[in-house]
Scaffold this motif. Structure first.
Motif, PDB file in Angstrom:
ATOM      1  N   ALA A 134     107.627  65.914  44.679  1.00  0.00           N
ATOM      2  CA  ALA A 134     107.827  64.576  44.131  1.00  0.00           C
ATOM      3  C   ALA A 134     106.579  64.172  43.340  1.00  0.00           C
ATOM      4  O   ALA A 134     105.466  64.223  43.859  1.00  0.00           O
ATOM      5  CB  ALA A 134     108.094  63.581  45.247  1.00  0.00           C
ATOM      6  N   GLU A 192     113.382  59.893  42.501  1.00  0.00           N
ATOM      7  CA  GLU A 192     112.129  60.630  42.387  1.00  0.00           C
ATOM      8  C   GLU A 192     112.209  61.601  41.221  1.00  0.00           C
ATOM      9  O   GLU A 192     113.245  62.224  40.993  1.00  0.00           O
ATOM     10  CB  GLU A 192     111.827  61.401  43.675  1.00  0.00           C
ATOM     11  CG  GLU A 192     111.378  60.511  44.796  1.00  0.00           C
ATOM     12  CD  GLU A 192     110.904  61.273  46.011  1.00  0.00           C
ATOM     13  OE1 GLU A 192     111.225  62.474  46.156  1.00  0.00           O
ATOM     14  OE2 GLU A 192     110.205  60.658  46.832  1.00  0.00           O
ATOM     15  N   THR A 240     110.732  65.074  40.019  1.00  0.00           N
ATOM     16  CA  THR A 240     110.129  66.219  40.694  1.00  0.00           C
ATOM     17  C   THR A 240     109.552  67.223  39.701  1.00  0.00           C
ATOM     18  O   THR A 240     109.945  67.259  38.535  1.00  0.00           O
ATOM     19  CB  THR A 240     111.159  66.921  41.595  1.00  0.00           C
ATOM     20  OG1 THR A 240     112.265  67.331  40.793  1.00  0.00           O
ATOM     21  CG2 THR A 240     111.639  66.002  42.702  1.00  0.00           C
TER      22      THR A 240
END
Length: 96
Positions: free
Chosen positions: A52, A64, A66
């Motif tokens: 993340a 999130e 990533t």
């Protein structure tokens, strides 16, 4: 080999743009923007694939962002608290 030119790779060739996944934008108005709520890592951080990196808000949903690959978060392009558009690079990574 005579007559053949080989150009050196540019420094940007090894960088990966970090973006909010295109699938996340499906069904969202084309002019909509997302808010980069917070960065979970700093420039210079080494991260693994899938780590993340940031939290964003898109149409009242917190998501999130990533890491697409393991590597170094080289540069943050969109600061926390700023809006960004579909496909816009949020950060640059240099893969391992």
């Amino acid at each position: 080999m005579a007559g053949r030119r080989v150009s050196a790779p540019t420094p940007d060739a090894a960088r990966i743009e970090v973006t909010l996944a295109a699938a996340t934008w499906e069904g969202v108005d084309a002019n909509a923007q997302a808010l980069l709520d917070s960065w979970l890592v700093a420039e210079g951080a080494r991260v693994g694939a899938g780590a993340a990196l940031a939290r964003v808000v898109l149409v009242k949903t917190t998501l999130e962002v990533t890491a697409p690959a393991p590597g170094l978060v080289e540069r943050i392009l969109v600061p926390a608290g700023e809006n960004f558009a579909r496909g816009q690079a949020l950060a640059l990574m240099r893969p391992d």
